[in-house]
Design a protein around this motif. Structure first.
Motif, PDB file in Angstrom:
ATOM      1  N   SER A 189      -4.746   2.867 -22.736  1.00  0.00           N
ATOM      2  CA  SER A 189      -5.709   2.990 -23.824  1.00  0.00           C
ATOM      3  C   SER A 189      -7.057   2.405 -23.440  1.00  0.00           C
ATOM      4  N   LEU A 190      -7.050   1.266 -22.770  1.00  0.00           N
ATOM      5  CA  LEU A 190      -8.307   0.627 -22.353  1.00  0.00           C
ATOM      6  C   LEU A 190      -9.048   1.465 -21.310  1.00  0.00           C
ATOM      7  N   GLY A 230      -7.542  -0.466 -28.822  1.00  0.00           N
ATOM      8  CA  GLY A 230      -7.738   0.924 -29.202  1.00  0.00           C
ATOM      9  C   GLY A 230      -6.477   1.757 -29.136  1.00  0.00           C
ATOM     10  N   LEU A 231      -5.318   1.102 -29.143  1.00  0.00           N
ATOM     11  CA  LEU A 231      -4.038   1.797 -29.045  1.00  0.00           C
ATOM     12  C   LEU A 231      -3.507   2.117 -30.437  1.00  0.00           C
ATOM     13  N   PHE A 237       0.236  -1.298 -12.082  1.00  0.00           N
ATOM     14  CA  PHE A 237       0.419  -0.236 -11.097  1.00  0.00           C
ATOM     15  C   PHE A 237       0.882   1.043 -11.781  1.00  0.00           C
ATOM     16  N   ALA A 238       1.884   0.905 -12.649  1.00  0.00           N
ATOM     17  CA  ALA A 238       2.417   2.091 -13.330  1.00  0.00           C
ATOM     18  C   ALA A 238       1.358   2.768 -14.182  1.00  0.00           C
ATOM     19  N   ALA A 239       0.576   1.977 -14.903  1.00  0.00           N
ATOM     20  CA  ALA A 239      -0.443   2.545 -15.788  1.00  0.00           C
ATOM     21  C   ALA A 239      -1.479   3.337 -15.009  1.00  0.00           C
ATOM     22  N   VAL A 240      -1.968   2.788 -13.904  1.00  0.00           N
ATOM     23  CA  VAL A 240      -2.992   3.496 -13.126  1.00  0.00           C
ATOM     24  C   VAL A 240      -2.385   4.702 -12.414  1.00  0.00           C
ATOM     25  N   LEU A 247       0.586   7.212 -26.979  1.00  0.00           N
ATOM     26  CA  LEU A 247       1.205   6.925 -28.262  1.00  0.00           C
ATOM     27  C   LEU A 247       2.377   5.991 -27.985  1.00  0.00           C
ATOM     28  N   MET A 248       2.315   4.780 -28.525  1.00  0.00           N
ATOM     29  CA  MET A 248       3.365   3.788 -28.316  1.00  0.00           C
ATOM     30  C   MET A 248       4.426   3.918 -29.392  1.00  0.00           C
TER      31      MET A 248
END
Length: 350
Positions: free
Chosen positions: A41-42, A70-71, A296-299, A48-49
């Protein structure tokens, strides 16, 4: 450059635990899926969580963190009977020279200098996130994904320790409305929190899996009958053979092995093999290694969805995981931190 919020439907679905890590000096909002969702989100992505919290102070803090980053909190259910997730953390010392991948449940991670960071996570049972309501998830899916499924569904193993949240996840993964979505498994094994049956089922559902060296060894020993008993060498040949065995057993598209200070090893169904074994670890003053794997996973997910070349995606994920070790917590307080990271990604060669 300014990160703007999108008004389009969320196109990444993150399913899993939101919780509070109770460190000796402070409480930190965490949960690997929540760390991934907040980071995405950032960066301006549209996750969507889907989770569940209690009607308590910790739940209020989690909702406030959604607002700060902003999530969307629309998928976070409120439980009137169970408390928000809690993890009691004990820790020792950390090396201040090399970045080490750490995360919820990590124990005894050794750095290049020989200094050991020890995080012992006591994950409390019977928490709100164990009771995600399947019907509420279905209603959410019908609202957003009637026309097209999410690009990707992220899930892990901890959220499956209770049959209620596990059944809700299985219904989500098997639903017609999510057919076509890529399934990303962040294995994140925690002592006593996932059965072998759950691990095997998760591997069967996923298209991509991220796991560390210890988790890879566990999967080889217990979930790959053809190579059970085979020792994994931690060089390029050994890691490739192990990854090929997992991919052959579970017919997945890609496998990512995080290697702590040594970075990553990647193999996909097209035979593309990339790693950072030959690279020198980046020197950085370690503040906190918790959440590096989630970063790492997010990027990686961000780069995958942005159609970056895989080389750029992996390099950016590795660099950001290293950078997050230099701030307190799994998610930085400053939004400028993420704007600067995005600028650095954009300047990387394609």
């Amino acid at each position: 450059m300014t990160i703007t919020q999108h008004i389009k439907n969320p196109n990444i679905l993150v399913y899993g635990e939101t919780l509070i890590d109770e460190f000796p000096q402070q409480n930190v909002i965490g949960g690997a899926p929540f760390n991934v969702a907040r980071t995405l989100s950032l960066f301006g992505a549209r996750p969507l969580m889907v989770s569940r919290i209690g009607q308590d102070q910790n739940g209020t803090a989690i909702l406030a963190e959604c607002a700060r980053t902003g999530l969307s909190a629309e998928g976070i259910q409120i439980d009137a009977q169970h408390t928000s997730g809690r993890v009691v953390v004990e820790l020792a010392s950390a090396s201040n020279t090399d970045c080490i991948e750490g995360g919820e449940g990590t124990e005894g991670i050794e750095g290049i200098e020989g200094t050991t960071t020890t995080h012992r996570f006591h994950i409390l049972g019977d928490q709100a996130y164990d009771y995600i309501d399947a019907q509420l998830v279905t209603t959410l899916m019908e609202k957003y994904y009637q026309d097209a499924p999410p690009d990707l569904i992220y899930f892990g193993s901890l959220i499956q320790r209770n049959e209620t949240s596990q059944a809700s996840l299985m219904a989500l993964l098997e639903a017609d409305i999510t057919e076509g979505a890529s399934k990303f498994l962040d294995l994140n094994l925690r002592d006593g929190q996932a059965s072998l049956e759950t691990i095997i089922s998760s591997l069967n559902y996923c298209d991509m899996v991220k796991l560390n060296e210890d988790e890879l060894a566990y999967v080889i020993q217990h979930a790959c009958p053809a190579v059970a008993g085979t020792a994994i060498k931690d060089d390029e040949v050994g890691l490739r053979l192990a990854c090929e065995a997992v991919m052959a057993e579970y017919y997945m598209q890609a496998i990512i092995v995080t290697l702590g200070a040594r970075g990553y090893f990647y193999l996909d169904a097209n035979g593309i093999c990339l790693h950072s074994l030959d690279q020198s670890p980046a020197a950085i003053e370690i503040v906190d290694t918790v959440g590096a794997g989630d970063a790492f996973a997010a990027v990686f997910i961000y780069g995958w969805q942005s159609n970056w070349p895989i080389e750029k995606t992996l390099t950016a994920a590795h660099r950001f995981a290293t950078t997050i070790c230099g701030v307190r917590g799994a998610v930085a307080e400053s939004k400028t931190f993420y704007q600067d990271a995005l600028q650095a990604f954009e300047q990387m060669p394609v």
